[in-house]
Design a protein around this motif. Structure first.
Motif, PDB file in Angstrom:
ATOM      1  N   ILE A   1       0.721  -1.377  -0.027  1.00 26.88           N
ATOM      2  CA  ILE A   1      -0.130   0.103  -0.035  1.00 26.88           C
ATOM      3  C   ILE A   1       0.882   1.121  -0.092  1.00 26.88           C
ATOM      4  O   ILE A   1       0.581   2.243  -0.499  1.00 26.88           O
ATOM      5  CB  ILE A   1      -1.068   0.105   1.239  1.00 26.88           C
ATOM      6  CG1 ILE A   1      -1.991  -1.103   1.038  1.00 26.88           C
ATOM      7  CG2 ILE A   1      -1.681   1.200   1.370  1.00 26.88           C
ATOM      8  CD1 ILE A   1      -2.922  -1.264   2.267  1.00 26.88           C
TER       9      ILE A   1
ATOM     10  N   SER B   1       2.163   1.585  -3.686  1.00 25.70           N
ATOM     11  CA  SER B   1       1.057   2.345  -4.322  1.00 25.70           C
ATOM     12  C   SER B   1       0.849   3.667  -4.129  1.00 25.70           C
ATOM     13  O   SER B   1       0.050   4.241  -5.183  1.00 25.70           O
ATOM     14  CB  SER B   1      -0.139   1.582  -4.199  1.00 25.70           C
ATOM     15  OG  SER B   1      -0.916   2.074  -2.873  1.00 25.70           O
ATOM     16  N   ARG B   2       1.356   4.476  -3.334  1.00 26.63           N
ATOM     17  CA  ARG B   2       0.929   5.843  -2.989  1.00 26.63           C
ATOM     18  C   ARG B   2       2.140   6.828  -3.829  1.00 26.63           C
ATOM     19  O   ARG B   2       1.891   7.875  -3.843  1.00 26.63           O
ATOM     20  CB  ARG B   2       1.047   6.053  -1.794  1.00 26.63           C
ATOM     21  CG  ARG B   2      -0.288   5.547  -0.882  1.00 26.63           C
ATOM     22  CD  ARG B   2      -0.342   5.621   0.524  1.00 26.63           C
ATOM     23  NE  ARG B   2      -1.290   5.263   1.151  1.00 26.63           N
ATOM     24  CZ  ARG B   2      -1.547   4.663   2.227  1.00 26.63           C
ATOM     25  NH1 ARG B   2      -0.563   4.861   3.296  1.00 26.63           N
ATOM     26  NH2 ARG B   2      -2.561   4.532   2.996  1.00 26.63           N
TER      27      ARG B   2
ATOM     28  N   LEU C   1      -8.619  -2.649   2.057  1.00 29.06           N
ATOM     29  CA  LEU C   1      -9.227  -1.400   2.031  1.00 29.06           C
ATOM     30  C   LEU C   1      -9.077  -0.674   3.475  1.00 29.06           C
ATOM     31  O   LEU C   1      -8.905   0.291   3.621  1.00 29.06           O
ATOM     32  CB  LEU C   1     -10.858  -1.585   1.738  1.00 29.06           C
ATOM     33  CG  LEU C   1     -10.975  -2.073   0.107  1.00 29.06           C
ATOM     34  CD1 LEU C   1     -12.285  -2.365  -0.031  1.00 29.06           C
ATOM     35  CD2 LEU C   1     -10.662  -0.887  -0.810  1.00 29.06           C
TER      36      LEU C   1
ATOM     37  N   GLY D   1      -5.748   0.806   4.187  1.00 29.76           N
ATOM     38  CA  GLY D   1      -5.486   2.140   3.485  1.00 29.76           C
ATOM     39  C   GLY D   1      -5.370   2.123   2.043  1.00 29.76           C
ATOM     40  O   GLY D   1      -5.028   2.964   1.295  1.00 29.76           O
ATOM     41  N   LEU D   2      -5.522   0.905   1.312  1.00 24.18           N
ATOM     42  CA  LEU D   2      -5.583   1.017  -0.086  1.00 24.18           C
ATOM     43  C   LEU D   2      -6.891   1.596  -0.611  1.00 24.18           C
ATOM     44  O   LEU D   2      -7.927   1.661  -0.289  1.00 24.18           O
ATOM     45  CB  LEU D   2      -6.042  -0.485  -0.671  1.00 24.18           C
ATOM     46  CG  LEU D   2      -5.713  -0.813  -2.181  1.00 24.18           C
ATOM     47  CD1 LEU D   2      -4.312  -0.600  -2.605  1.00 24.18           C
ATOM     48  CD2 LEU D   2      -6.141  -2.105  -2.519  1.00 24.18           C
ATOM     49  N   ASP D   3      -6.359   2.745  -1.506  1.00 22.95           N
ATOM     50  CA  ASP D   3      -7.293   3.639  -1.943  1.00 22.95           C
ATOM     51  C   ASP D   3      -7.779   3.211  -3.474  1.00 22.95           C
ATOM     52  O   ASP D   3      -7.099   3.313  -4.451  1.00 22.95           O
ATOM     53  CB  ASP D   3      -6.725   5.202  -2.113  1.00 22.95           C
ATOM     54  CG  ASP D   3      -7.715   6.008  -2.669  1.00 22.95           C
ATOM     55  OD1 ASP D   3      -8.705   5.931  -2.961  1.00 22.95           O
ATOM     56  OD2 ASP D   3      -7.379   7.464  -2.473  1.00 22.95           O
ATOM     57  N   PRO D   4      -8.991   2.678  -3.554  1.00 19.42           N
ATOM     58  CA  PRO D   4      -9.406   2.303  -5.040  1.00 19.42           C
ATOM     59  C   PRO D   4      -9.388   3.352  -5.888  1.00 19.42           C
ATOM     60  O   PRO D   4      -9.708   3.014  -7.150  1.00 19.42           O
ATOM     61  CB  PRO D   4     -10.706   1.695  -4.574  1.00 19.42           C
ATOM     62  CG  PRO D   4     -11.217   2.448  -3.401  1.00 19.42           C
ATOM     63  CD  PRO D   4     -10.000   2.516  -2.586  1.00 19.42           C
ATOM     64  N   ASN D   5      -9.525   4.833  -5.482  1.00 22.19           N
ATOM     65  CA  ASN D   5      -9.459   5.580  -6.384  1.00 22.19           C
ATOM     66  C   ASN D   5      -8.272   6.181  -7.104  1.00 22.19           C
ATOM     67  O   ASN D   5      -7.969   6.668  -8.215  1.00 22.19           O
ATOM     68  CB  ASN D   5     -10.066   7.035  -5.829  1.00 22.19           C
ATOM     69  CG  ASN D   5     -11.486   6.977  -5.491  1.00 22.19           C
ATOM     70  OD1 ASN D   5     -12.283   6.574  -6.291  1.00 22.19           O
ATOM     71  ND2 ASN D   5     -11.780   7.128  -4.134  1.00 22.19           N
ATOM     72  N   LYS D   6      -7.072   5.496  -6.607  1.00 24.35           N
ATOM     73  CA  LYS D   6      -5.898   5.613  -7.041  1.00 24.35           C
ATOM     74  C   LYS D   6      -5.050   4.605  -7.388  1.00 24.35           C
ATOM     75  O   LYS D   6      -4.146   4.611  -8.159  1.00 24.35           O
ATOM     76  CB  LYS D   6      -4.801   6.319  -5.599  1.00 24.35           C
ATOM     77  CG  LYS D   6      -5.351   7.626  -5.351  1.00 24.35           C
ATOM     78  CD  LYS D   6      -4.490   8.130  -4.238  1.00 24.35           C
ATOM     79  CE  LYS D   6      -4.907   9.706  -3.740  1.00 24.35           C
ATOM     80  NZ  LYS D   6      -4.120  10.315  -2.789  1.00 24.35           N
TER      81      LYS D   6
ATOM     82  N   ARG E   1     -12.653   0.429  10.918  1.00 28.47           N
ATOM     83  CA  ARG E   1     -12.690   0.472   9.297  1.00 28.47           C
ATOM     84  C   ARG E   1     -13.030  -0.908   8.617  1.00 28.47           C
ATOM     85  O   ARG E   1     -13.895  -1.057   7.914  1.00 28.47           O
ATOM     86  CB  ARG E   1     -11.634   1.016   8.421  1.00 28.47           C
ATOM     87  CG  ARG E   1     -11.350   2.580   8.816  1.00 28.47           C
ATOM     88  CD  ARG E   1     -10.293   3.112   7.662  1.00 28.47           C
ATOM     89  NE  ARG E   1      -9.254   2.497   7.905  1.00 28.47           N
ATOM     90  CZ  ARG E   1      -8.280   3.043   8.557  1.00 28.47           C
ATOM     91  NH1 ARG E   1      -8.303   4.101   9.444  1.00 28.47           N
ATOM     92  NH2 ARG E   1      -6.794   2.586   8.612  1.00 28.47           N
TER      93      ARG E   1
ATOM     94  N   ILE F   1     -17.013  -1.791  -5.288  1.00 25.04           N
ATOM     95  CA  ILE F   1     -15.695  -1.147  -5.458  1.00 25.04           C
ATOM     96  C   ILE F   1     -14.876  -2.111  -6.332  1.00 25.04           C
ATOM     97  O   ILE F   1     -14.171  -1.584  -6.954  1.00 25.04           O
ATOM     98  CB  ILE F   1     -14.846  -1.128  -3.884  1.00 25.04           C
ATOM     99  CG1 ILE F   1     -15.558   0.079  -3.268  1.00 25.04           C
ATOM    100  CG2 ILE F   1     -13.502  -0.886  -4.041  1.00 25.04           C
ATOM    101  CD1 ILE F   1     -15.009   0.117  -1.633  1.00 25.04           C
TER     102      ILE F   1
END
Length: 456
Positions: free
Chosen positions: A28, A31-32, A69, A72-77, A293, A307
């Motif tokens: 994660i 991925s950022r 998720l 912190g995995l951001d499905p938008n990014k 979360r 998602i």
């Protein structure tokens, strides 16, 4: 420039602290990075090789998606999807199967290990070995090549699979005389943290020595930590931090200052029970917000479903045109596009109505052209050219060389055609991926047909 990095997540079992520290957290974080185009997929087809328990597969898919998720995995990014939602992957698996040497698969470590185990017990060499296990490397190659992933983070035990994917891709490119696939590279994280489990061995479901990440809540987390095996040194006796599983796990969650303080406490004789409580509190500080979360996500499976479906739509927008390109290359074309002379295999130009170009001058004075299909459908609209001769030269190249000279890139609502790396035209807007796929295949057929007719 972005680097496409693809990570597969096997959907068996329930995530534990070792999974989080060794795989989830670093993936994660990677991925950022702005230069990374990250793909994460739930490898649920692969899971079928390891388990035939449908309820376990179903539950694991939900738990693992929620875990990533929540962590912190951001499905938008990123592009986050289920393998089983991408029909292009099994289709590509078959295309690749047809060019993969059996000898290559015979050398796969997992298959050889299963054969060797049978030999040791006097069983038939292939007893209990499924075709799924045998074909695992081809499915993994399809996972990677469908998206032209450039890097694939793997452990050292998986390097062979990346090398096999490269071999398969090179074979396909060679047979069909075009660089359809990027050759992926294994991304080895040398500093991946490996946590000890309850008994001091590597934390693994195989050893049944794991500490659950979310399952059972804070109460079970504390109870499990309290079962970590320690030595017989009493409170007040100095303890060696470097040989302590508690210190190794603590250091994976704490800052350098916190770790140094915990190490000193061990050296000064803190009791094991108190040390385990300190460890629990440090882990709980990180895990508690994620657990909240996670529990919210688990309670709303429809939200996770949406998602993953959106991720599949993003993934198919890339895989769909790729498969359409490959179908065309290997001859699985629409029969209406080509007619053959009996016996000699040459394209019959007179029996097929030709696609055609139409040049025109735009309102700003520049020159452009359109490509129409034989049925009159507009396939391409060119960019603007200041010189009509330049527009004519591009048309001539397309007529002479055909689809083999062009590269097509998928955008959300169109395809962009490049010639020698330069954008020269695009398709009209299409509503969805299947329409783009059809347009891509049809466009290549039209260009190839024009080239063949020019050559006669």
């Amino acid at each position: 420039m972005h680097t496409r990095v693809l990570t597969g997540i096997t959907t068996t079992g329930t995530p534990h602290l070792g999974n989080y520290v060794g795989a989830i957290r670093p993936a994660i974080a990677a991925s950022r990075r702005p230069e990374v185009d990250a793909f994460f997929f739930m490898a649920d087809y692969h899971a079928l090789i390891k388990s035939d328990d449908a309820a376990r597969i179903e539950r694991s898919r939900l738990e693992i998606a929620a875990t990533w998720l929540a962590a912190g995995l951001d499905p938008n990014k990123v592009t986050f999807y289920r393998q089983s939602d991408i029909p292009e992957i099994p289709e590509l698996t078959w295309f690749l199967t047809c060019v993969t040497a059996k000898g290559l698969l015979n050398r796969a470590h997992a298959y050889k290990a299963a054969v060797d185990k049978n030999a040791e017990t006097g069983e038939d060499a292939d007893a209990g070995i499924t075709a799924g296990l045998y074909m695992y490397p081809v499915l993994m190659a399809a996972d990677i090549l469908a998206f032209n992933a450039q890097q694939v983070p793997v452990g050292r035990d998986q390097i062979q699979h990346i090398e096999m994917a490269r071999d398969i891709a090179q074979r396909f490119n060679h047979l069909y005389r075009q660089e359809f696939f990027v050759l992926p590279e294994a991304l080895i994280e040398e500093q991946v943290a490996t946590l000890p489990g309850l008994d001091g061995r590597k934390m693994s479901k195989s050893y049944d020595n794991t500490i659950p990440l979310f399952a059972g809540g804070a109460k079970q987390l504390r109870e499990t930590i309290m079962r970590i095996v320690t030595d017989s040194r009493m409170p007040g006796e100095p303890k060696d931090p470097e040989s302590s599983s508690l210190f190794t796990i603590f250091r994976a969650f704490a800052s350098e200052a916190e770790s140094a303080a915990f190490g000193r406490a061990l050296e000064e004789g803190i009791g094991w029970g108190e040390a385990k409580q300190v460890l629990f509190e440090r882990i709980e500080a990180d895990v508690a917000p994620m657990r909240e979360r996670y529990e919210n996500l688990i309670a709303r499976p429809a939200a996770i479903e949406e998602i993953l479906r959106e991720g599949a739509r993003k993934a198919r927008a890339i895989a769909g045109p790729k498969i359409a390109q490959l179908r065309d290359a290997i001859g699985l074309r629409a029969m209406s596009s080509v007619t053959m002379h009996a016996g000699n295999g040459r394209l019959a130009s007179k029996s097929v109505k030709s696609p055609r170009f139409a040049s025109f001058r735009d309102t700003d004075g520049s020159f452009r052209f359109r490509l129409f299909s034989s049925e009159g459908e507009e396939l391409l609209l060119s960019k603007s050219f200041k010189d009509p001769k330049a527009a004519g030269a591009v048309q001539k190249q397309l007529k002479t060389i055909g689809g083999s000279a062009v590269t097509l890139h998928s955008l959300p609502l169109s395809l962009v055609l490049e010639l020698d790396g330069e954008p020269v035209a695009n398709t009209p807007d299409y509503v969805d991926a299947p329409a783009r796929d059809e347009a891509l295949a049809y466009l290549r057929q039209a260009l190839d047909l024009l080239a063949a007719q020019q050559g006669e």
